[in-house]
Scaffold this active site. Sequence first.
Site, PDB file in Angstrom:
ATOM      1  N   ASP A 156      27.549  -7.150 -23.924  1.00 15.57           N
ATOM      2  CA  ASP A 156      28.185  -6.410 -22.823  1.00 15.57           C
ATOM      3  C   ASP A 156      27.414  -5.119 -22.647  1.00 15.57           C
ATOM      4  OD1 ASP A 156      30.094  -4.679 -21.364  1.00 15.57           O
ATOM      5  OD2 ASP A 156      31.510  -6.315 -21.686  1.00 15.57           O
TER       6      ASP A 156
ATOM      7  N   ALA B 151      30.649  -9.771 -15.322  1.00 16.54           N
ATOM      8  CA  ALA B 151      30.558  -9.718 -13.860  1.00 16.54           C
ATOM      9  C   ALA B 151      31.020  -8.355 -13.386  1.00 16.54           C
ATOM     10  CB  ALA B 151      31.443 -10.795 -13.233  1.00 16.54           C
TER      11      ALA B 151
ATOM     12  N   THR C 281      36.297 -17.768 -10.211  1.00 20.33           N
ATOM     13  CA  THR C 281      37.504 -17.300  -9.543  1.00 20.33           C
ATOM     14  C   THR C 281      37.957 -18.237  -8.426  1.00 20.33           C
ATOM     15  OG1 THR C 281      38.297 -15.499  -8.122  1.00 20.33           O
ATOM     16  CG2 THR C 281      35.950 -15.889  -8.091  1.00 20.33           C
ATOM     17  N   ASP C 282      39.233 -18.143  -8.074  1.00 22.34           N
ATOM     18  CA  ASP C 282      39.748 -18.919  -6.925  1.00 22.34           C
ATOM     19  C   ASP C 282      39.243 -18.356  -5.592  1.00 22.34           C
ATOM     20  OD1 ASP C 282      41.246 -16.538  -6.854  1.00 22.34           O
ATOM     21  OD2 ASP C 282      43.202 -17.532  -6.889  1.00 22.34           O
ATOM     22  N   GLU C 283      38.721 -17.101  -5.623  1.00 24.57           N
ATOM     23  CA  GLU C 283      38.333 -16.455  -4.356  1.00 24.57           C
ATOM     24  C   GLU C 283      37.159 -17.147  -3.677  1.00 24.57           C
ATOM     25  OE1 GLU C 283      38.320 -12.236  -4.182  1.00 24.57           O
ATOM     26  OE2 GLU C 283      40.008 -12.044  -5.536  1.00 24.57           O
TER      27      GLU C 283
ATOM     28  N   TYR D  43      32.091  -9.696  -3.264  1.00 27.51           N
ATOM     29  CA  TYR D  43      32.420 -10.158  -4.625  1.00 27.51           C
ATOM     30  C   TYR D  43      32.496 -11.684  -4.674  1.00 27.51           C
ATOM     31  CZ  TYR D  43      35.404 -11.690  -8.465  1.00 27.51           C
ATOM     32  OH  TYR D  43      35.919 -12.388  -9.530  1.00 27.51           O
TER      33      TYR D  43
ATOM     34  N   LYS E  47      30.145 -14.506  -6.608  1.00 29.29           N
ATOM     35  CA  LYS E  47      30.664 -15.476  -7.586  1.00 29.29           C
ATOM     36  C   LYS E  47      30.365 -16.896  -7.121  1.00 29.29           C
ATOM     37  CE  LYS E  47      32.731 -14.856 -10.894  1.00 29.29           C
ATOM     38  NZ  LYS E  47      32.341 -14.577 -12.315  1.00 29.29           N
TER      39      LYS E  47
ATOM     40  N   PRO F 250      49.837   2.534  -3.541  1.00 29.91           N
ATOM     41  CA  PRO F 250      49.225   2.072  -2.284  1.00 29.91           C
ATOM     42  C   PRO F 250      49.346   0.569  -2.105  1.00 29.91           C
ATOM     43  CG  PRO F 250      47.532   2.613  -3.917  1.00 29.91           C
ATOM     44  CD  PRO F 250      48.846   2.857  -4.582  1.00 29.91           C
TER      45      PRO F 250
ATOM     46  N   ARG G  66      49.129 -13.822  -3.819  1.00 30.42           N
ATOM     47  CA  ARG G  66      48.232 -14.166  -4.919  1.00 30.42           C
ATOM     48  C   ARG G  66      49.028 -15.027  -5.908  1.00 30.42           C
ATOM     49  NH1 ARG G  66      45.378 -12.612  -1.575  1.00 30.42           N
ATOM     50  NH2 ARG G  66      43.698 -11.069  -1.619  1.00 30.42           N
TER      51      ARG G  66
HETATM   52  P1  NAD Z   1      36.138  -6.753 -15.916  1.00 30.49           P
HETATM   53  O1  NAD Z   1      35.555  -6.039 -14.766  1.00 30.49           O
HETATM   54  O2  NAD Z   1      37.354  -6.216 -16.566  1.00 30.49           O
HETATM   55  O3  NAD Z   1      35.033  -6.865 -17.079  1.00 30.49           O
HETATM   56  C1  NAD Z   1      33.707  -7.203 -16.821  1.00 30.49           C
HETATM   57  C2  NAD Z   1      32.903  -6.967 -18.101  1.00 30.49           C
HETATM   58  O4  NAD Z   1      31.535  -7.361 -17.842  1.00 30.49           O
HETATM   59  C3  NAD Z   1      32.864  -5.501 -18.546  1.00 30.49           C
HETATM   60  O5  NAD Z   1      33.050  -5.399 -19.927  1.00 30.49           O
HETATM   61  C4  NAD Z   1      31.457  -5.044 -18.152  1.00 30.49           C
HETATM   62  O6  NAD Z   1      30.954  -4.005 -18.979  1.00 30.49           O
HETATM   63  C5  NAD Z   1      30.666  -6.333 -18.325  1.00 30.49           C
HETATM   64  N1  NAD Z   1      29.444  -6.355 -17.514  1.00 30.49           N
HETATM   65  C6  NAD Z   1      29.332  -6.061 -16.183  1.00 30.49           C
HETATM   66  N2  NAD Z   1      28.045  -6.154 -15.799  1.00 30.49           N
HETATM   67  C7  NAD Z   1      27.338  -6.545 -16.893  1.00 30.49           C
HETATM   68  C8  NAD Z   1      25.967  -6.824 -17.138  1.00 30.49           C
HETATM   69  N3  NAD Z   1      25.053  -6.711 -16.161  1.00 30.49           N
HETATM   70  N4  NAD Z   1      25.595  -7.198 -18.380  1.00 30.49           N
HETATM   71  C9  NAD Z   1      26.505  -7.284 -19.383  1.00 30.49           C
HETATM   72  N5  NAD Z   1      27.816  -7.037 -19.217  1.00 30.49           N
HETATM   73  C10 NAD Z   1      28.226  -6.669 -17.993  1.00 30.49           C
HETATM   74  O7  NAD Z   1      36.333  -8.240 -15.438  1.00 30.49           O
HETATM   75  P2  NAD Z   1      37.510  -9.274 -15.800  1.00 30.49           P
HETATM   76  O8  NAD Z   1      38.643  -9.038 -14.900  1.00 30.49           O
HETATM   77  O9  NAD Z   1      37.685  -9.302 -17.264  1.00 30.49           O
HETATM   78  O10 NAD Z   1      36.802 -10.643 -15.307  1.00 30.49           O
HETATM   79  C11 NAD Z   1      35.987 -11.387 -16.206  1.00 30.49           C
HETATM   80  C12 NAD Z   1      35.456 -12.599 -15.471  1.00 30.49           C
HETATM   81  O11 NAD Z   1      36.535 -13.396 -15.016  1.00 30.49           O
HETATM   82  C13 NAD Z   1      34.623 -12.271 -14.237  1.00 30.49           C
HETATM   83  O12 NAD Z   1      33.553 -13.165 -14.183  1.00 30.49           O
HETATM   84  C14 NAD Z   1      35.577 -12.494 -13.078  1.00 30.49           C
HETATM   85  O13 NAD Z   1      34.879 -12.873 -11.918  1.00 30.49           O
HETATM   86  C15 NAD Z   1      36.424 -13.629 -13.618  1.00 30.49           C
HETATM   87  N6  NAD Z   1      37.801 -13.706 -13.099  1.00 30.49           N
HETATM   88  C16 NAD Z   1      38.623 -12.600 -13.134  1.00 30.49           C
HETATM   89  C17 NAD Z   1      39.945 -12.715 -12.699  1.00 30.49           C
HETATM   90  C18 NAD Z   1      40.902 -11.528 -12.737  1.00 30.49           C
HETATM   91  O14 NAD Z   1      42.006 -11.641 -12.203  1.00 30.49           O
HETATM   92  N7  NAD Z   1      40.536 -10.415 -13.340  1.00 30.49           N
HETATM   93  C19 NAD Z   1      40.415 -13.947 -12.220  1.00 30.49           C
HETATM   94  C20 NAD Z   1      39.549 -15.035 -12.189  1.00 30.49           C
HETATM   95  C21 NAD Z   1      38.243 -14.907 -12.647  1.00 30.49           C
HETATM   96  O1  DAU Z   2      41.938 -14.213  -7.483  1.00 36.91           O
HETATM   97  C1  DAU Z   2      41.185 -13.890  -8.607  1.00 36.91           C
HETATM   98  C2  DAU Z   2      40.639 -12.499  -8.431  1.00 36.91           C
HETATM   99  O2  DAU Z   2      41.729 -11.608  -8.611  1.00 36.91           O
HETATM  100  C3  DAU Z   2      39.500 -12.158  -9.376  1.00 36.91           C
HETATM  101  O3  DAU Z   2      38.409 -12.992  -9.130  1.00 36.91           O
HETATM  102  C4  DAU Z   2      39.084 -10.690  -9.213  1.00 36.91           C
HETATM  103  O4  DAU Z   2      38.110 -10.356 -10.180  1.00 36.91           O
HETATM  104  C5  DAU Z   2      40.311  -9.811  -9.409  1.00 36.91           C
HETATM  105  O5  DAU Z   2      39.963  -8.473  -9.164  1.00 36.91           O
HETATM  106  C6  DAU Z   2      41.438 -10.241  -8.472  1.00 36.91           C
HETATM  107  O6  DAU Z   2      41.089  -9.958  -7.083  1.00 36.91           O
HETATM  108  P1  DAU Z   2      42.156  -9.382  -6.041  1.00 36.91           P
HETATM  109  O7  DAU Z   2      41.426  -8.702  -4.978  1.00 36.91           O
HETATM  110  O8  DAU Z   2      43.151 -10.425  -5.670  1.00 36.91           O
HETATM  111  O9  DAU Z   2      42.923  -8.330  -7.020  1.00 36.91           O
HETATM  112  P2  DAU Z   2      43.445  -6.834  -6.780  1.00 36.91           P
HETATM  113  O10 DAU Z   2      44.271  -6.487  -7.964  1.00 36.91           O
HETATM  114  O11 DAU Z   2      42.354  -5.926  -6.378  1.00 36.91           O
HETATM  115  O12 DAU Z   2      44.405  -7.021  -5.524  1.00 36.91           O
HETATM  116  C7  DAU Z   2      45.512  -7.896  -5.568  1.00 36.91           C
HETATM  117  C8  DAU Z   2      46.195  -7.825  -4.220  1.00 36.91           C
HETATM  118  O13 DAU Z   2      46.803  -6.527  -4.071  1.00 36.91           O
HETATM  119  C9  DAU Z   2      45.261  -7.996  -3.046  1.00 36.91           C
HETATM  120  O14 DAU Z   2      45.927  -8.699  -2.009  1.00 36.91           O
HETATM  121  C10 DAU Z   2      44.978  -6.555  -2.601  1.00 36.91           C
HETATM  122  C11 DAU Z   2      46.274  -5.830  -2.941  1.00 36.91           C
HETATM  123  N1  DAU Z   2      46.134  -4.419  -3.315  1.00 36.91           N
HETATM  124  C12 DAU Z   2      45.231  -4.092  -4.289  1.00 36.91           C
HETATM  125  C13 DAU Z   2      45.060  -2.783  -4.661  1.00 36.91           C
HETATM  126  C14 DAU Z   2      44.051  -2.404  -5.723  1.00 36.91           C
HETATM  127  C15 DAU Z   2      46.940  -3.455  -2.741  1.00 36.91           C
HETATM  128  O15 DAU Z   2      47.783  -3.775  -1.872  1.00 36.91           O
HETATM  129  N2  DAU Z   2      46.781  -2.166  -3.133  1.00 36.91           N
HETATM  130  C16 DAU Z   2      45.870  -1.772  -4.061  1.00 36.91           C
HETATM  131  O16 DAU Z   2      45.759  -0.554  -4.346  1.00 36.91           O
END
Ligand code: NAD
Ligand code: DAU
Length: 358
Positions: free
Chosen positions: A37, A87, A138-140, A164, A168, A219, A228
């Site tokens: 990382d 990522a 991701t589902d996105e 984003y 992905k 917000p 979601r």
């Molecule tokens: P996060 O942003 O919390 O963590 C990402 C990690 O990757 C961090 O520790 C960062 O330091 C590291 N990183 C970033 N760029 C790097 C690089 N160039 N080299 C090495 N390390 C690097 O992300 P998360 O929410 O834990 O998501 C992890 C994975 O799961 C991602 O691939 C994301 O697309 C996927 N994902 C996330 C969600 C969600 O809801 N958070 C849902 C579905 C899939």
């Molecule tokens: O669906 C999987 C994805 O979920 C992952 O791939 C992404 O890494 C993760 O960040 C997440 O994406 P979203 O954009 O869905 O998550 P976020 O928490 O940013 O936003 C969730 C929902 O809430 C979205 O519809 C936007 C809304 N939102 C978000 C923020 C930060 C708000 O209304 N206000 C806010 O301040």
Amino acid sequence: MLRNSILVTGGAGFIGSNFILNWLRAGSGGDAIVNVDNLTYAGNLENLEKISSDPRYTFAKGDIVDRRLIAEVLAQHAPRAIVHFAAESHVDRSIHGPDDFIRTNVNGTFSLLEESRAYWNELEGEKKRDFRFLHVSTDEVYGSLTADDPAFTETTAYAPNSPYSASKAASDHLVRAYHHTYGLPTLTTNCSNNYGPFQFPEKLIPLTILNALAGKPIPVYGDGKNVRDWLYVEDHCEAICAVLHHGRIGETYNIGGMNEKTNLEIVDSICSALDTMRPNDSVVPHSHLIKFVADRPGHDRRYAMDIGKIKAELGWTPRHSFETGIRETVEWYLANSAWIAGVTSGSYRQWMAKQYSL
Ligand code: NAD
Ligand code: DAU
């Protein structure tokens, strides 16, 4: 050299650190973990403090784009699998500045695939047969649903809408191509929105908890009716383990919570939990802090996952209900004020000012 190890990328982030903690807690057949990382703003070694001196755990600070570093780590630790989390993960940041998303998510995955291919080509026998490259996605990538559309399946056409999700999607396609062209034993998981401990407070759920506790505006983008499908992070980690150990090579698996909620429902549920847990906060009910703000550009309306495949093939379903998951999450943030203080310093304040003018 650690025997029987797995290489995790991005293990200091939200899901990666939960995955490592769960993996070592569960024993997982004695496998050690090497975590690569580069500690961006989202990477935090405090998440892994509990296991930092565990002999089964090694941390290697490094960038996944750096092929020489990846080659060295592979040669040194000879992992039996790679679980690729690293990522740039926040949609709003990808709208402000897509460069890092292309660099890490596309070029980084490409570097990792190239070095994995070179490493795997040199393996022999069982070690070659059993190697796996699991790509966490991701589902996105599937785009946006209307209220009446059926949920995404593994065969839904890709239609990413943000920088984003496009980055992905590109990485998913590269993984697919490395299996199809070179035979690399890949697996891809596409998961819905996660929540739980250690999530960086730029994302909806931790941001809502922290702002509500601080008596700051919460917000909500647009009309708050975007949907979601929320999954507790531990369930996601268990699904990844199931796919890693029993998934069919070259396949993709959808993972979701069967738990569709509008953003307003999410924010309301957090506010009500806090009304009970923190009745003496400056603004109660906490829902009085909700503030509708300008919508996210290109905001996807609804995501929903059909998890029939992983259920039928691997027997995985989520174990946590949203009610228990969200309560545990709120309790975790209440109990971890030192962690919060650590992640909400300088650069976080700059991000909040830029995104919300708060
Ligand atoms: P996060 O942003 O919390 O963590 C990402 C990690 O990757 C961090 O520790 C960062 O330091 C590291 N990183 C970033 N760029 C790097 C690089 N160039 N080299 C090495 N390390 C690097 O992300 P998360 O929410 O834990 O998501 C992890 C994975 O799961 C991602 O691939 C994301 O697309 C996927 N994902 C996330 C969600 C969600 O809801 N958070 C849902 C579905 C899939
Ligand atoms: O669906 C999987 C994805 O979920 C992952 O791939 C992404 O890494 C993760 O960040 C997440 O994406 P979203 O954009 O869905 O998550 P976020 O928490 O940013 O936003 C969730 C929902 O809430 C979205 O519809 C936007 C809304 N939102 C978000 C923020 C930060 C708000 O209304 N206000 C806010 O301040």
